[in-house]
Design a protein around this motif. Structure first.
Motif, PDB file in Angstrom:
ATOM      1  N   THR A   6       0.836  -1.084  -0.002  1.00  0.00           N
ATOM      2  CA  THR A   6       0.071   0.163   0.123  1.00  0.00           C
ATOM      3  C   THR A   6       0.762   1.129  -0.050  1.00  0.00           C
ATOM      4  O   THR A   6       0.345   2.255  -0.508  1.00  0.00           O
ATOM      5  CB  THR A   6      -0.798   0.025   1.244  1.00  0.00           C
ATOM      6  OG1 THR A   6      -0.066  -0.113   2.497  1.00  0.00           O
ATOM      7  CG2 THR A   6      -1.893  -1.084   1.134  1.00  0.00           C
ATOM      8  N   GLU A   7       1.974   1.104   0.439  1.00  0.00           N
ATOM      9  CA  GLU A   7       2.887   2.574   0.642  1.00  0.00           C
ATOM     10  C   GLU A   7       3.031   2.766  -0.836  1.00  0.00           C
ATOM     11  O   GLU A   7       3.264   3.959  -1.099  1.00  0.00           O
ATOM     12  CB  GLU A   7       4.136   2.113   1.531  1.00  0.00           C
ATOM     13  CG  GLU A   7       3.892   2.134   2.796  1.00  0.00           C
ATOM     14  CD  GLU A   7       5.116   1.835   3.665  1.00  0.00           C
ATOM     15  OE1 GLU A   7       6.254   1.877   3.202  1.00  0.00           O
ATOM     16  OE2 GLU A   7       4.854   1.496   4.833  1.00  0.00           O
ATOM     17  N   PRO A   8       3.643   2.245  -1.656  1.00  0.00           N
ATOM     18  CA  PRO A   8       4.007   2.578  -2.946  1.00  0.00           C
ATOM     19  C   PRO A   8       2.630   3.108  -3.841  1.00  0.00           C
ATOM     20  O   PRO A   8       2.554   4.158  -4.531  1.00  0.00           O
ATOM     21  CB  PRO A   8       4.555   1.385  -3.731  1.00  0.00           C
ATOM     22  CG  PRO A   8       4.990   0.663  -2.854  1.00  0.00           C
ATOM     23  CD  PRO A   8       4.274   0.752  -1.844  1.00  0.00           C
ATOM     24  N   ARG A   9       1.424   2.478  -3.484  1.00  0.00           N
ATOM     25  CA  ARG A   9       0.081   2.804  -4.150  1.00  0.00           C
ATOM     26  C   ARG A   9      -0.148   4.223  -3.652  1.00  0.00           C
ATOM     27  O   ARG A   9      -0.508   5.387  -4.283  1.00  0.00           O
ATOM     28  CB  ARG A   9      -0.953   2.114  -3.827  1.00  0.00           C
ATOM     29  CG  ARG A   9      -2.272   2.367  -4.140  1.00  0.00           C
ATOM     30  CD  ARG A   9      -3.391   1.411  -3.851  1.00  0.00           C
ATOM     31  NE  ARG A   9      -4.625   1.815  -4.456  1.00  0.00           N
ATOM     32  CZ  ARG A   9      -5.729   1.372  -3.944  1.00  0.00           C
ATOM     33  NH1 ARG A   9      -5.492   0.415  -3.011  1.00  0.00           N
ATOM     34  NH2 ARG A   9      -6.769   1.801  -4.524  1.00  0.00           N
ATOM     35  N   PHE A  10       0.260   4.672  -2.265  1.00  0.00           N
ATOM     36  CA  PHE A  10      -0.080   5.842  -1.523  1.00  0.00           C
ATOM     37  C   PHE A  10       0.879   7.058  -1.975  1.00  0.00           C
ATOM     38  O   PHE A  10       0.493   8.212  -2.377  1.00  0.00           O
ATOM     39  CB  PHE A  10      -0.059   6.176  -0.130  1.00  0.00           C
ATOM     40  CG  PHE A  10      -1.345   5.299   0.319  1.00  0.00           C
ATOM     41  CD1 PHE A  10      -2.561   5.522   0.136  1.00  0.00           C
ATOM     42  CD2 PHE A  10      -1.180   4.411   1.440  1.00  0.00           C
ATOM     43  CE1 PHE A  10      -3.541   5.028   0.635  1.00  0.00           C
ATOM     44  CE2 PHE A  10      -2.337   3.708   1.976  1.00  0.00           C
ATOM     45  CZ  PHE A  10      -3.452   4.290   1.764  1.00  0.00           C
ATOM     46  N   ALA A  11       2.023   6.445  -2.514  1.00  0.00           N
ATOM     47  CA  ALA A  11       2.963   7.641  -2.849  1.00  0.00           C
ATOM     48  C   ALA A  11       2.796   7.836  -4.304  1.00  0.00           C
ATOM     49  O   ALA A  11       2.998   9.081  -4.729  1.00  0.00           O
ATOM     50  CB  ALA A  11       4.519   6.685  -2.591  1.00  0.00           C
ATOM     51  N   LYS A  12       2.279   6.905  -5.239  1.00  0.00           N
ATOM     52  CA  LYS A  12       1.995   6.989  -6.473  1.00  0.00           C
ATOM     53  C   LYS A  12       0.850   8.124  -6.414  1.00  0.00           C
ATOM     54  O   LYS A  12       0.825   8.809  -7.471  1.00  0.00           O
ATOM     55  CB  LYS A  12       1.520   5.768  -7.241  1.00  0.00           C
ATOM     56  CG  LYS A  12       1.258   5.887  -8.717  1.00  0.00           C
ATOM     57  CD  LYS A  12       1.164   4.789  -9.204  1.00  0.00           C
ATOM     58  CE  LYS A  12       1.109   4.590 -10.929  1.00  0.00           C
ATOM     59  NZ  LYS A  12       0.687   3.445 -11.270  1.00  0.00           N
ATOM     60  N   GLU A  13      -0.133   7.956  -5.733  1.00  0.00           N
ATOM     61  CA  GLU A  13      -1.567   8.770  -5.523  1.00  0.00           C
ATOM     62  C   GLU A  13      -0.885  10.173  -5.191  1.00  0.00           C
ATOM     63  O   GLU A  13      -1.515  11.100  -5.808  1.00  0.00           O
ATOM     64  CB  GLU A  13      -2.495   8.080  -4.774  1.00  0.00           C
ATOM     65  CG  GLU A  13      -3.081   7.008  -5.160  1.00  0.00           C
ATOM     66  CD  GLU A  13      -4.049   6.427  -3.988  1.00  0.00           C
ATOM     67  OE1 GLU A  13      -4.326   7.085  -3.104  1.00  0.00           O
ATOM     68  OE2 GLU A  13      -4.635   5.342  -4.761  1.00  0.00           O
ATOM     69  N   ALA A  14      -0.065  10.338  -4.286  1.00  0.00           N
ATOM     70  CA  ALA A  14       0.302  11.567  -3.586  1.00  0.00           C
ATOM     71  C   ALA A  14       0.942  12.422  -5.093  1.00  0.00           C
ATOM     72  O   ALA A  14       0.773  13.464  -5.019  1.00  0.00           O
ATOM     73  CB  ALA A  14       1.407  11.489  -2.553  1.00  0.00           C
ATOM     74  N   VAL A  15       1.736  11.693  -5.658  1.00  0.00           N
ATOM     75  CA  VAL A  15       2.597  12.366  -6.872  1.00  0.00           C
ATOM     76  C   VAL A  15       1.698  12.689  -7.941  1.00  0.00           C
ATOM     77  O   VAL A  15       1.520  13.940  -8.697  1.00  0.00           O
ATOM     78  CB  VAL A  15       3.589  11.158  -7.425  1.00  0.00           C
ATOM     79  CG1 VAL A  15       4.016  11.733  -8.692  1.00  0.00           C
ATOM     80  CG2 VAL A  15       4.659  11.169  -6.456  1.00  0.00           C
ATOM     81  N   THR A  16       0.503  12.002  -8.099  1.00  0.00           N
ATOM     82  CA  THR A  16      -0.561  12.047  -9.194  1.00  0.00           C
ATOM     83  C   THR A  16      -1.340  13.427  -8.704  1.00  0.00           C
ATOM     84  O   THR A  16      -1.489  14.364  -9.410  1.00  0.00           O
ATOM     85  CB  THR A  16      -1.351  10.919  -9.167  1.00  0.00           C
ATOM     86  OG1 THR A  16      -0.690   9.712  -9.695  1.00  0.00           O
ATOM     87  CG2 THR A  16      -2.368  11.118 -10.329  1.00  0.00           C
ATOM     88  N   ARG A  17      -1.542  13.478  -7.258  1.00  0.00           N
ATOM     89  CA  ARG A  17      -2.431  14.639  -6.971  1.00  0.00           C
ATOM     90  C   ARG A  17      -1.492  15.803  -7.087  1.00  0.00           C
ATOM     91  O   ARG A  17      -2.208  16.788  -7.354  1.00  0.00           O
ATOM     92  CB  ARG A  17      -2.871  14.261  -5.468  1.00  0.00           C
ATOM     93  CG  ARG A  17      -3.904  13.291  -5.408  1.00  0.00           C
ATOM     94  CD  ARG A  17      -4.280  12.916  -3.953  1.00  0.00           C
ATOM     95  NE  ARG A  17      -5.335  12.082  -3.616  1.00  0.00           N
ATOM     96  CZ  ARG A  17      -5.399  11.330  -2.675  1.00  0.00           C
ATOM     97  NH1 ARG A  17      -5.032  11.673  -1.461  1.00  0.00           N
ATOM     98  NH2 ARG A  17      -6.452  10.203  -2.605  1.00  0.00           N
TER      99      ARG A  17
END
Length: 103
Positions: A6-17
């Protein structure tokens, strides 16, 4: 294990946002301060009024020139205008005229 996925997913979402927010901020700034944005409207309106005033002046000048050309038509020239042009351009006067120089 689940936590590491889940950590890479959250990091990817944060970068996208963050990228989306940056893009929105750039577009908003361009809409406000760009060459056709809100801040440029008053300048554009002032230039439009200035150009319209110039067009009115040029139209009046064109109408005056059109009238002058019509008066100088070789088929029926205005004798007063022809005499005025002869006197001013060629320095021609009649023998019975008196010339007064104004300074």
């Amino acid at each position: 294990m689940k936590r590491s996925r889940t950590e890479p997913r959250f990091a990817k979402e944060a970068v996208t946002r963050t990228m989306a927010l940056g893009a929105l901020l750039v577009m908003g700034g361009w809409a406000i301060a760009g060459p056709s944005g809100l801040l440029a409207w008053s300048e554009n309106l002032r230039l439009l009024e200035q150009r319209q005033h110039e067009v009115q002046q040029l139209s009046a000048e064109r109408d005056e020139l059109r009238n002058r050309v019509a008066l100088l038509d070789p088929r029926h020239a205005d004798p007063d205008l022809a005499g005025e042009l002869l006197r001013s351009n060629l320095n021609v006067v009649h023998p019975d005229e008196m010339v007064m120089l104004l300074k």
